[in-house]
Design a protein around this motif. Sequence first.
Motif, short mmCIF file in Angstrom:
data_model
loop_
_atom_site.label_atom_id
_atom_site.label_comp_id
_atom_site.label_asym_id
_atom_site.label_seq_id
_atom_site.Cartn_x
_atom_site.Cartn_y
_atom_site.Cartn_z
N ALA A 235 0.78 -7.74 7.45
CA ALA A 235 0.92 -6.13 7.27
C ALA A 235 1.99 -6.31 8.58
O ALA A 235 1.50 -7.15 9.57
CB ALA A 235 -0.34 -4.32 7.28
N GLU B 217 -9.13 -7.40 11.69
CA GLU B 217 -7.97 -7.38 13.24
C GLU B 217 -8.65 -7.67 14.12
O GLU B 217 -9.93 -7.63 14.33
CB GLU B 217 -8.06 -5.94 12.53
CG GLU B 217 -6.99 -5.60 11.95
CD GLU B 217 -6.70 -3.78 10.91
OE1 GLU B 217 -6.66 -3.11 12.57
OE2 GLU B 217 -6.08 -3.60 10.59
N THR C 195 -8.50 -4.18 7.76
CA THR C 195 -7.74 -3.23 7.33
C THR C 195 -8.10 -2.19 8.30
O THR C 195 -6.92 -1.25 7.89
CB THR C 195 -7.53 -2.73 5.65
OG1 THR C 195 -8.21 -2.04 5.80
CG2 THR C 195 -6.94 -3.38 5.17
N ALA C 196 -8.77 -2.72 9.27
CA ALA C 196 -9.32 -1.81 10.57
C ALA C 196 -9.73 -2.23 11.47
O ALA C 196 -10.24 -3.46 11.51
CB ALA C 196 -10.39 -0.29 10.04
N ARG D 250 0.96 -1.03 -0.22
CA ARG D 250 0.23 0.40 0.29
C ARG D 250 0.50 1.00 0.05
O ARG D 250 1.86 1.09 0.51
CB ARG D 250 -0.73 -0.21 1.20
CG ARG D 250 -2.01 0.73 1.21
CD ARG D 250 -2.85 2.04 2.52
NE ARG D 250 -3.47 0.28 2.35
CZ ARG D 250 -3.97 -0.42 4.03
NH1 ARG D 250 -4.13 1.18 4.94
NH2 ARG D 250 -4.33 -0.97 4.21
N SER E 10 0.66 2.83 12.10
CA SER E 10 0.13 3.44 10.78
C SER E 10 -0.35 4.84 10.71
O SER E 10 -0.37 5.01 11.50
CB SER E 10 -0.54 2.61 9.92
OG SER E 10 -2.04 2.21 10.62
N ARG F 264 -3.85 8.70 13.75
CA ARG F 264 -4.47 9.84 13.20
C ARG F 264 -5.38 9.22 14.53
O ARG F 264 -6.82 10.29 14.86
CB ARG F 264 -5.48 9.28 11.03
CG ARG F 264 -4.90 10.31 11.11
CD ARG F 264 -4.95 10.45 9.25
NE ARG F 264 -5.08 9.02 8.46
CZ ARG F 264 -4.54 8.85 7.85
NH1 ARG F 264 -3.35 9.14 8.39
NH2 ARG F 264 -4.57 7.61 7.37
N GLU G 78 -3.44 5.18 9.91
CA GLU G 78 -3.72 5.78 10.53
C GLU G 78 -4.30 5.21 12.19
O GLU G 78 -5.16 6.15 12.82
CB GLU G 78 -4.94 4.08 9.97
CG GLU G 78 -6.61 4.69 10.22
CD GLU G 78 -7.06 5.19 9.45
OE1 GLU G 78 -6.82 6.08 9.32
OE2 GLU G 78 -8.54 5.21 10.40
N ASP G 79 -3.11 4.65 12.37
CA ASP G 79 -3.60 4.25 13.98
C ASP G 79 -3.16 5.70 14.41
O ASP G 79 -3.95 6.42 15.23
CB ASP G 79 -2.68 3.35 14.44
CG ASP G 79 -2.46 1.95 13.94
OD1 ASP G 79 -4.22 1.80 14.38
OD2 ASP G 79 -1.79 1.56 13.06
N HIS H 95 -4.39 -4.35 18.94
CA HIS H 95 -5.01 -4.13 17.70
C HIS H 95 -3.82 -5.26 16.91
O HIS H 95 -2.84 -4.98 16.85
CB HIS H 95 -5.09 -3.26 16.83
CG HIS H 95 -4.40 -2.50 16.37
ND1 HIS H 95 -4.11 -1.83 17.17
CD2 HIS H 95 -4.26 -1.95 14.77
CE1 HIS H 95 -3.43 -0.36 16.05
NE2 HIS H 95 -3.73 -1.26 14.74
N TYR I 285 3.77 -2.01 12.77
CA TYR I 285 3.84 -0.57 13.05
C TYR I 285 3.09 -0.02 13.41
O TYR I 285 1.89 -0.36 12.75
CB TYR I 285 4.28 -0.31 11.58
CG TYR I 285 3.98 -0.46 10.08
CD1 TYR I 285 2.40 -0.11 10.36
CD2 TYR I 285 3.80 -1.38 9.60
CE1 TYR I 285 1.68 -0.01 9.36
CE2 TYR I 285 2.85 -1.96 8.61
CZ TYR I 285 1.67 -0.80 8.75
OH TYR I 285 1.14 -1.34 7.64
N HIS J 17 -2.35 -5.90 13.21
CA HIS J 17 -2.45 -6.06 11.42
C HIS J 17 -2.20 -7.17 10.43
O HIS J 17 -1.67 -8.04 10.69
CB HIS J 17 -1.28 -4.62 11.55
CG HIS J 17 -1.43 -2.98 11.43
ND1 HIS J 17 -0.19 -2.50 11.68
CD2 HIS J 17 -2.58 -2.79 12.18
CE1 HIS J 17 -0.59 -1.56 12.10
NE2 HIS J 17 -2.26 -1.75 12.70
N CYS J 18 -3.82 -7.20 9.83
CA CYS J 18 -3.14 -8.67 8.60
C CYS J 18 -2.53 -8.51 7.95
O CYS J 18 -2.87 -7.71 6.92
CB CYS J 18 -4.49 -8.91 8.34
SG CYS J 18 -5.72 -9.04 10.15
#
Lengths: 92, 350
Positions: free
Chosen positions: B294, B226, B265-266, B131, B299, B304, B301-302, B289, B297, B291-292
Amino acid sequence: MPISVKIPTPLRKFTANKDTVEVQGATVGAALRDLDTRCPGLWAKVCDDDGKVRRFINVYAGDDDIRFLQGLETPVADGSDISIIPAIAGGC
Amino acid sequence: MRDPRHVFDRYGRQLLVSGVDLAGQGRLHAFAAVLATDASEVAAAAAEAAGRYLVGAGVGRVAIASAARDGLQAIDRDLVLLDGPADAEPPVAHYYFAQREYGASVDVAVTDAAAGWREGLAAPARVATLRYETGAPASLEDAVAIGAFAADLLLADVLGVEPLPAIAVCDLRDPEAPRTERQPARQDAAPQASTVPRPGLLRELKEHQALVDAVFADCAANYPREACGLLLRDAAGALCVQPTPNLQDRYHALDPVTYPRTARTAYKLNERLIARAADQGLSLVGIYHSHCDAGAYFSGEDVRCAAPGGEPLYPGVAWLVVSVLGGTVRAAEMFHFDAESGGFAAEPQP
């Protein structure tokens, strides 16, 4: 009988560090508007410019996220609780 | 021009381009063309295959070096165009180039439909993901990134060669981490996770194998969704783990605009459970949580979600991220908000 709004830690700077504020209103939206008159600035923290609850904030009426009820139009009874809770979310 | 969204070859090998309208074909052309400009054998082979797989019209056709040609000869040159996946044979492999709009990001996921089919799964297992941020239309850098990834895939799958290390690098890289040679960091990017060492919760957690096992078991059991849960401390100071449902799909179904991601993804946790834990004398010290497919890290999104605007919503709470690859837990990292940098710092591994 007033409605109790529970305030999360990051927003207590708007409430003189009070964790609960008592407000009036027939709906969640009205209660939050009343909350903003008592604690100016809170509305903007909870809702965006379109009047929608921000993505990173949840507003619960009792045990339910109001997004799954009638949103800000969700009716609230006297003596009930509203909780403002920061979201816990993320993703890869 | 053929619609590239449903292209199968006679062996059931399928390339699905999802969410791409006809305008998207320009991007696919760019993909193949950029591959063709790469002098490597792998890229040349990828360009040939991409040209036929993606547009079925020889775009990107180049002279194929002998080493690559032998492998590619195994593929039938006459593509069979079908109306949809329902008409396909059980696919041998399934390349899923999903373009999902997460702001300006694009996912390129590679799935193994054959494995999923054998295991009776409704959806194929995702085996790799790349991604990255991109604009529209795709830039040359984007195309190169896709091309390099596709070249690796083709090398591994078409030519039967072991995947290059680059696959793992691409697979596990934080898509929103500062870019190096291919894509500079965006100026308006959210605060990034840093590597500032922090002592704390990870070391304590790892001293209690049963707790680690509970977290990892939940993450593995929820794959490919997730997992999420709470790390709590009781009045006596003991840690405990409370797995919680991932509500992301429910929110996505209610409002896919505000919540564009699914639980794949979330995650979204039921925050009311924290209050219930508090009623039992349990205080929140961490949130985990997974990360599938992935890495572990923290991210963009994490970041934000945990600290929108750079202000943590749960000050003092640590964030455990667990990497689950193909259903197996591979790594875990604990992150703490770092007030100085305004970002999240990884705790050193004990």
